[in-house]
Design an enzyme around this catalytic site. Structure first.
Site, short mmCIF file in Angstrom:
data_model
loop_
_atom_site.label_atom_id
_atom_site.label_comp_id
_atom_site.label_asym_id
_atom_site.label_seq_id
_atom_site.Cartn_x
_atom_site.Cartn_y
_atom_site.Cartn_z
N TRP A 26 -32.82 -46.75 -50.60
CA TRP A 26 -33.31 -48.13 -50.52
C TRP A 26 -33.33 -48.63 -49.08
CZ3 TRP A 26 -30.04 -52.84 -52.60
CH2 TRP A 26 -30.83 -53.98 -52.65
N ARG A 27 -32.28 -48.27 -48.35
CA ARG A 27 -32.13 -48.77 -46.98
C ARG A 27 -32.50 -47.68 -45.96
NH1 ARG A 27 -28.22 -53.20 -48.09
NH2 ARG A 27 -27.45 -52.89 -50.20
N TYR A 57 -39.36 -48.94 -51.78
CA TYR A 57 -38.33 -48.91 -50.73
C TYR A 57 -39.00 -48.84 -49.35
CZ TYR A 57 -34.83 -48.11 -54.41
OH TYR A 57 -34.03 -48.23 -55.51
N ARG A 131 -38.73 -51.28 -62.99
CA ARG A 131 -38.33 -52.47 -63.78
C ARG A 131 -39.31 -52.59 -64.93
NH1 ARG A 131 -34.36 -55.86 -62.14
NH2 ARG A 131 -33.55 -55.41 -60.06
N GLY A 216 -23.54 -53.55 -53.31
CA GLY A 216 -24.40 -53.80 -52.16
C GLY A 216 -23.63 -54.10 -50.88
N SER A 265 -24.91 -46.43 -48.43
CA SER A 265 -24.67 -46.51 -46.98
C SER A 265 -25.59 -45.54 -46.22
CB SER A 265 -23.21 -46.16 -46.66
OG SER A 265 -23.02 -46.15 -45.25
N GLN A 266 -25.93 -45.96 -45.02
CA GLN A 266 -26.74 -45.12 -44.14
C GLN A 266 -25.89 -44.66 -42.95
OE1 GLN A 266 -30.29 -44.58 -45.12
NE2 GLN A 266 -29.23 -45.36 -46.93
#
Ligand code: NAP
Length: 300
Positions: A26-27, A57, A131, A216, A265-266
């Protein structure tokens, strides 16, 4: 000593073994190729062979827009094609910011094919409806997904953010259980264990993937979490000699539906910290303490 509820053994998706921790995309934005390669390599080295992305994303977290995260993954695979066989790739479609949901046959097919093109693969191992399209008929969704699978473009079929009834309706029309369900689940979001979603997953053999397992980032920072929840997580963390995040991650992995936690986490050091959760001894009494303070209501 009481056995830990944490189950670190592999889960199975589309016949393939996947680690209990997945790497979330996502990130996964930015334009640093070396950084992208290093992060994916670290995740693979840490046993996170399941990579969870989506066409949308890149729309937020400073990305360039729809498709950015999938293109970035495609870039990694173009530089390291041998990594593809180590990976189980999950992507999702059905969200269009501004619409916001479309699971009509024409759109879904186009979205899936565009995802494959961006990632640079001929198939993904699982494809999820991101979704539910409240205006879509599950029969059409089922037909489209079965068609894509028949053509070899997708391996397993799954859903995300679907209620139990939405999941059941799709399953009735698919003629089979969905292979994957991806709800939000963490110490701060217990919906799936209360709604019947995880009970159903256990009954029919669906693998749950828990999104935002650290709420998150609210678990490590403590922001917006009930103070008693933070206090219990910290007490357990001190007692087991791990971080608060590791306790929260262990809680996600402790449910008997055997969820996969999608680590968001990245940062490599935080991926490493997530792995410490696999060795955490979490008892039934510990897990019930967490549930009780998370819900803020004494269990009867
Ligand atoms: P998460 O693991 O709950 O949260 C990750 C966030 O927490 C990152 O911003 C991370 O920042 C931050 N964080 C971690 N450790 C920290 C620490 N010690 N101190 C401060 N911040 C810390 O997961 P998520 O990113 O929300 O979601 C995980 C994955 O789930 C996503 O990548 C995606 O694949 C999936 N997902 C799916 C849906 C869906 O609708 N299906 C929705 C949301 C997410 P750093 O990067 O700086 O460490």
């Amino acid at each position: 000593m009481e056995a830990s509820l944490v189950d670190p053994s592999p889960r199975k998706i589309a016949g393939m073994d996947v680690g209990p921790l997945a790497f979330g995309h996502w990130r996964f934005v930015g334009d640093d190729d070396a950084g992208a390669d290093a992060l994916v390599e670290a995740a693979l080295d840490l046993g996170m062979n399941l990579h969870d992305t989506a066409d949308v994303y890149g729309f937020d977290w400073g990305g360039e827009g729809m498709g950015h995260a999938e293109r970035r993954l495609g870039g990694v695979l173009s530089r390291h094609p041998d990594w593809r066989e180590q990976m189980v790739i999950v992507t999702k479609g059905g969200i269009i910011p501004g619409v916001p949901y479309d699971s009509s046959p024409t759109y879904l097919r186009k979205a899936c094919e565009a995802s494959l093109a961006r990632i640079g693969v001929d198939h993904v191992d699982a494809y999820l409806i991101h979704r539910p399209d409240l205006l879509g008929h599950p029969e059409q969704v089922a037909e489209t997904l079965l068609g894509l699978r028949e053509e070899g473009k997708i391996g397993a079929i799954g859903v995300s953010n679907h209620t139990l009834e939405q999941t059941r309706a799709l399953e009735a029309l698919l003629g089979e259980a969905v292979a994957v369900t991806q709800p939000e689940f963490s110490v701060a979001e217990l919906g799936p264990i209360r709604s019947g979603l995880f009970d159903h997953a256990m009954a029919v053999g669906t693998v749950p993937m828990a999104w935002s397992p650290l709420a998150g980032g609210r678990v490590p920072t403590g922001e917006g979490l009930p103070a008693p929840l933070v206090a219990v997580l910290d007490e357990l963390a001190a007692d087991r000699g791990v971080s608060r995040s590791a306790i929260a991650m262990a809680f996600v992995l402790a449910h008997p539906a055997r969820p996969i936690a999608i680590v968001g986490s990245q940062k490599v050091e935080r991926l490493e910290d997530a792995v410490t959760a696999l060795g955490v001894g979490l008892t039934r009494a510990d897990a019930y303490r967490i549930i009780e303070v998370s819900e803020g209501v004494p269990l009867p």
